[in-house]
Design a protein around this motif. Structure first.
Motif, mmCIF file in Angstrom:
data_model
loop_
_atom_site.group_PDB
_atom_site.id
_atom_site.type_symbol
_atom_site.label_atom_id
_atom_site.label_comp_id
_atom_site.label_asym_id
_atom_site.label_seq_id
_atom_site.Cartn_x
_atom_site.Cartn_y
_atom_site.Cartn_z
ATOM 1 N N ILE A 156 0.747 -1.140 0.061
ATOM 2 C CA ILE A 156 -0.059 0.246 -0.244
ATOM 3 C C ILE A 156 0.997 1.096 -0.042
ATOM 4 O O ILE A 156 0.761 2.196 -0.743
ATOM 5 C CB ILE A 156 -0.994 -0.128 1.264
ATOM 6 N N VAL A 160 0.714 4.166 -2.706
ATOM 7 C CA VAL A 160 0.539 5.717 -2.252
ATOM 8 C C VAL A 160 1.916 6.635 -2.772
ATOM 9 O O VAL A 160 1.777 7.704 -3.046
ATOM 10 C CB VAL A 160 0.634 5.713 -0.764
ATOM 11 N N LEU A 166 -2.878 6.656 -9.374
ATOM 12 C CA LEU A 166 -2.830 5.861 -8.272
ATOM 13 C C LEU A 166 -3.476 4.580 -8.948
ATOM 14 O O LEU A 166 -3.094 3.385 -8.562
ATOM 15 C CB LEU A 166 -4.082 6.278 -7.098
ATOM 16 N N ILE A 170 -1.926 0.753 -8.563
ATOM 17 C CA ILE A 170 -2.263 -0.414 -8.086
ATOM 18 C C ILE A 170 -2.309 -1.493 -9.246
ATOM 19 O O ILE A 170 -2.082 -2.701 -8.748
ATOM 20 C CB ILE A 170 -3.962 -0.176 -7.743
ATOM 21 N N ALA A 481 -4.603 0.641 6.377
ATOM 22 C CA ALA A 481 -5.907 1.272 6.056
ATOM 23 C C ALA A 481 -6.122 2.806 6.352
ATOM 24 O O ALA A 481 -6.698 3.343 5.388
ATOM 25 C CB ALA A 481 -7.144 0.564 7.234
ATOM 26 N N VAL A 484 -4.477 4.459 3.362
ATOM 27 C CA VAL A 484 -5.409 4.404 2.049
ATOM 28 C C VAL A 484 -6.438 5.403 2.374
ATOM 29 O O VAL A 484 -6.933 6.084 1.438
ATOM 30 C CB VAL A 484 -6.374 2.887 2.134
ATOM 31 N N MET A 488 -6.779 8.991 0.102
ATOM 32 C CA MET A 488 -8.124 9.094 -0.741
ATOM 33 C C MET A 488 -8.950 10.571 -0.686
ATOM 34 O O MET A 488 -9.847 11.029 -1.273
ATOM 35 C CB MET A 488 -9.035 8.252 -0.639
#
Length: 505
Positions: A156, A160, A166, A170, A481, A484, A488
């Motif tokens: 992750i 980032v 992004l 991914i 988490a 993320v 976002m």
């Protein structure tokens, strides 16, 4: 006192004639290939990895580490002299470094890059030596569940911190994970996704993908440009050392860049690249003194800060590799490969089971940085001459070198065809604006993630809650988490795009 005694062991190992020689060879080769257009540290190490097979493990890793620093230095040389970043973290150096070269101040710019890199490298190595032992104590508390959660956080982090979209980052991570599934299943011994091709039962080698995507992909991209775009600007170097006024501007910028690089280099996924951009962004926000050149027009701060940041970042990126066995970036992923080739299991046991290797490598970093500044400052004129070689003569030599390197790994022509295929794929990635580094991280971490997840589930008799009931594992997943959620958020998303805008320019 432990640190002093450990470093004395390290310097005892590093100061042997054999290791000094391999450190020097690594620094020289890394600088030479780092200066050549179209090749960065990943491709350099991938190409020269087979040359270390016959060496003792300590000498091999010292040489590879030297190649890493050398290519970082070489990248800044081309960025300043010919507006061509040797590798991604040198992109920012082109903004002010090339402008200084055009003003006939290539000497001070190159000296600023060298001095900043040397200072930051020394500080980064000191931090690595000081914090490696405490981090290793933490590493011993890691079980399969914790390792899986740490790798999730690592992937992750790579998403980032990757520049650009992004979604593309991914996609590259997922593609890397899928490529990592090709081969024989560790638990059942059944071949997966090999399509009945015997050569694929052992999986796709990371050297094959690294050489293809980074080396050949970059060459195809360069050949796709008009020859006029590949012409080399032969800047006339007037004077070498920065003036007293330059030093006054450089020093605070170097300190800021070093502090940023040391912190961000530990993070997974291109810490050296992000720290270079972050250092430059901070310098742009600092108010100019009366009569000072604006950043982007030839300000020496715009060279010293990002060069210090990316070198400090490259040193501290060894911390997660040596203490936890987790590669935080593509270069460290290749170092994991080099360690496994020499039957060394990367992770916390390296410090206890092989202290000579661990501390010898750390001590060699100081020597490597010293060698690089001695090598690079007097050889500026030679690098300029090397860059006048026409690309039509240069690229066949690079292609041949890659082919010989990959063939010597397994003595198999299949690997050469695979490198060619991944070269075309690498070219498509460049055209699509996809950064290939997350793919290599996904490829390396994918099998390790799968193995640790399955081991954790075996120990817990199939209970998935083991990932959240163990405090350390739950904390790492929570951090992933949170990362993320933060990235976002609209405000952070915009800031992130702003930080990487310079690269697109």
């Amino acid at each position: 006192m432990d640190l002093v005694s450990n470093l004395s062991i390290g310097f005892g190992v590093a100061f042997t004639l054999q290791n000094l020689l391999y450190c020097f060879i690594g620094c020289l080769l890394g600088t030479l290939v780092g200066v050549l257009p179209g090749i960065g540290p990943v491709a350099t190490i991938a190409m020269l990895l087979p040359a270390t097979y016959a060496l003792p493990p300590v000498s091999a890793l010292i040489m590879l580490a030297g190649i890493y620093y050398g290519s970082q230095y070489g990248g800044s040389t081309t960025a300043i002299l010919v507006n061509l970043p040797g590798e991604s973290s040198s992109v920012v150096t082109t903004l002010d470094g090339y402008q200084m070269a055009r003003q006939g101040r290539a000497g001070p710019a190159l000296a600023a890059a060298g001095i900043g890199s040397f200072f930051a490298g020394c500080v980064g190595t000191l931090i690595l030596a000081a914090f490696a032992a405490p981090l290793t104590e933490v590493a011993f508390k890691f079980g399969p569940a914790e390792y899986f959660s740490l790798m999730v956080l690592g992937l992750i982090g790579a998403v980032v911190l990757a520049s650009g979209s992004l979604i593309k980052a991914i996609g590259m991570i997922i593609l890397g994970l899928l490529l990592g599934l090709v081969g024989t299943d560790v638990n059942s011994g059944v071949a997966r996704f090999s399509f009945d091709i015997p050569e694929l039962t052992d999986g796709i080698g990371f050297i094959v993908i690294a050489m293809g995507v980074f080396g050949y992909g970059e060459i195809i991209s360069n050949l796709g440009k008009h020859e006029s775009e590949r012409e080399v600007f032969t800047a006339k170097v007037q004077g070498l050392m920065p003036t007293k006024d330059d030093f006054m501007k450089m020093m605070p910028a170097m300190l800021r860049g070093t502090a940023l690089g040391c912190g961000l280099g530990i993070l997974p996924g291109g810490g050296a690249l992000l720290s270079a951009f972050a250092a430059y962004t901070i310098e742009k926000k600092i108010k100019l003194k009366p009569g000072e050149m604006p950043l982007g027009k030839g300000n020496i701060r715009g060279v010293a800060a990002p060069e210090s940041a990316n070198n400090a970042g490259s040193q501290t990126s060894f911390i997660p590799l040596l203490t936890l066995g987790i590669p935080p970036n593509a270069v460290m992923a290749l170092m994991v490969g080099a360690m496994t080739i020499h039957n060394i299991q990367p992770g916390p046991q390296v410090m206890t089971s092989n202290p000579q290797l661990f501390w010898g490598l750390i001590a060699s970093m100081w020597l490597g940085n010293a060698m690089l500044i001695i090598l690079n400052l007097p050889l500026i004129g030679i690098w300029i001459k090397l860059l006048t070689i026409p690309y039509r003569w240069l690229f066949p030599a690079i292609v041949l070198f890659c082919a010989i390197g990959v063939y010597s790994t397994n003595n198999n022509t299949w690997d050469i065809w695979m490198v060619a295929i991944f070269g075309v794929i690498g070219y498509l990635f460049i055209k699509l604006g996809c950064e290939p580094a997350p793919l290599l991280l996904g490829l390396i971490l994918g099998p390790m993630m799968e193995e640790n997840l399955r081991r954790a589930l075996l120990l817990s008799r199939g209970d998935w809650s083991v990932l959240v009931t163990r405090p350390l594992s739950a904390g790492l997943l929570a951090a992933a988490a949170l990362l993320v959620i933060i990235v976002m958020m609209p405000a952070v998303k915009n800031k992130r795009q702003e930080a990487f805008k310079e690269e697109e320019a």
